[in-house]
Each structure stands twice: as structure tokens, then as C-alpha cells.
Design a protein around this motif. Structure first.
Motif, short mmCIF file in Angstrom:
data_model
loop_
_atom_site.label_atom_id
_atom_site.label_comp_id
_atom_site.label_asym_id
_atom_site.label_seq_id
_atom_site.Cartn_x
_atom_site.Cartn_y
_atom_site.Cartn_z
N ASP A 6 0.91 -1.23 0.16
CA ASP A 6 -0.10 0.04 -0.03
C ASP A 6 1.02 1.13 0.12
O ASP A 6 1.11 1.98 0.98
CB ASP A 6 -0.89 -0.17 1.16
N TYR A 7 1.34 1.82 -1.14
CA TYR A 7 2.47 2.58 -1.44
C TYR A 7 1.77 4.17 -0.77
O TYR A 7 2.45 4.86 -0.24
CB TYR A 7 2.76 2.78 -2.63
N PRO A 8 0.40 4.39 -1.43
CA PRO A 8 -0.06 5.58 -0.84
C PRO A 8 -0.31 5.74 0.69
O PRO A 8 0.18 6.97 1.22
CB PRO A 8 -1.42 5.70 -1.43
N THR A 9 -0.63 4.57 1.50
CA THR A 9 -0.33 4.93 2.94
C THR A 9 1.03 4.99 3.62
O THR A 9 1.01 5.78 4.50
CB THR A 9 -1.09 3.52 3.50
N TYR A 10 1.97 4.42 2.98
CA TYR A 10 3.31 4.44 3.53
C TYR A 10 3.89 5.93 2.99
O TYR A 10 4.60 6.45 3.81
CB TYR A 10 4.32 3.44 2.54
N ILE A 11 3.51 6.40 1.89
CA ILE A 11 4.04 7.52 1.46
C ILE A 11 3.25 8.87 2.45
O ILE A 11 4.17 9.58 3.07
CB ILE A 11 3.77 7.96 0.02
N LYS A 12 2.10 8.66 2.82
CA LYS A 12 1.46 9.59 3.83
C LYS A 12 2.14 9.53 5.13
O LYS A 12 2.29 10.56 5.78
CB LYS A 12 0.11 9.39 3.59
N GLY A 13 2.06 8.32 5.51
CA GLY A 13 2.39 7.92 6.84
C GLY A 13 3.84 8.36 7.40
O GLY A 13 4.37 8.55 8.25
#
Length: 163
Positions: A6-13
Motif C-alpha cells: 500500500d504505497y499511498p499509505t506508506y507515503i502519507k504515513g
């Protein structure tokens, strides 16, 4: 296409690409020091004394205060015990502690036990037959005098027979 991460979650987190990291609760990490545990923040080493054979869960319950953080322990023995060379880290989004190397004082062969095999390793080091280094050398200094010699080996033997 299939994506397993889940790249979007990783990027935001992690606050990448202009996102601000998301604060997670009130993260806290503290090592509970005392008679059996001390540590050096500068050297990133934890010194555990007189408490061999602990599992990861027992070590955390006894010596770590943590809130809203993940505790990661690696290099445990094959049966999941904390030994010399075990690495401890505490992490959450944007905050991390460690990695700390654990030195179980007296556990020279990294098996989470303190016994005659460890005393023999100390003697071999003291006569130059098998020099120790790193965490093993730190763990060999039973009496804390910054020298590894036969006095340390004798103390390890005495401890192992008294248990």
C-alpha cells in the motif's frame, strides 16, 4: 496489475511527497533500569545482568515501558530467547529509538545461557587463543573492570553453579 504494498499509505504515513506524517497517539519508550539492567545511549548498548533465558515477551514486560510504538527484536536464539547480540528497536511514524545491541553479561557464546562454555570462552580470550570482540567482549567483562581475565571466568562459573 496487482500491487501487494500500500504505497499511498506508506507515503502519507512517512511524510513523503509533501505529506505531513500522521501523529500516532502519544508514543513513549523507556528502558527500566535497575540492578539487572543498564544501558548506554551513546554506545546504543543494553547491559542485562543475572537474568538469562528470557523470551522476547518476558524481556519487554520486565524491562521496557512502551506506549503507541512497535518493539522489534531481532537475532534471538532459535528458541526465541534474548541473548548477547539481540537487537532491540522501538518505532512509530516519524519516531524511532535504537537499534540497541543487548549484552547479556556472561553469555559469551550467544545462547542465552550462562555456563561453563562461556567461562571457557573467557579463558581462551584471556590467554590470546580466541580473542573476543564486539558484544561478546563486552559480555565477557563480568565484574565491570574493563579487563577480561580469569577472574571473570571464575565469576561466570560461580554464577552458573549457583543457579
Amino acid at each position: 496489475n496487482i500491487c501487494y504494498y500500500d504505497y499511498p499509505t506508506y507515503i502519507k504515513g512517512n511524510g513523503l511527497n509533501g505529506f505531513k506524517p500522521v501523529a500516532v497517539g502519544n508514543p513513549k519508550f523507556e528502558l527500566i533500569t535497575g540492578e539487572n539492567l543498564s544501558y548506554s545511549e551513546k554506545d546504543k548498548e543494553i547491559y542485562l545482568r543475572n537474568d538469562p533465558g528470557l523470551t522476547k515477551e518476558q524481556f519487554i514486560a520486565k524491562y521496557v515501558k512502551v506506549q503507541d510504538m512497535n518493539i522489534i527484536m531481532a537475532v534471538l536464539t532459535s528458541d526465541g530467547k534474548v541473548a548477547t547480540g539481540t537487537v532491540l528497536q522501538a518505532k512509530t511514524t516519524g519516531i524511532g529509538y535504537g537499534p540497541y545491541g543487548i549484552c547479556l553479561i556472561g553469555d559469551i557464546n550467544c545462547d542465552s545461557k550462562i555456563n561453563s562454555a562461556d567461562a571457557l570462552a573467557i579463558l581462551n580470550h584471556s590467554v590470546g587463543a580466541a580473542p573476543l570482540e564486539g558484544y561478546r567482549l563486552t559480555s565477557a567483562d563480568w565484574n565491570g573492570d574493563s579487563k577480561v581475565n580469569s577472574a571473570d571466568a571464575l565469576a561466570v562459573l560461580n554464577f552458573s553453579v549457583s543457579r
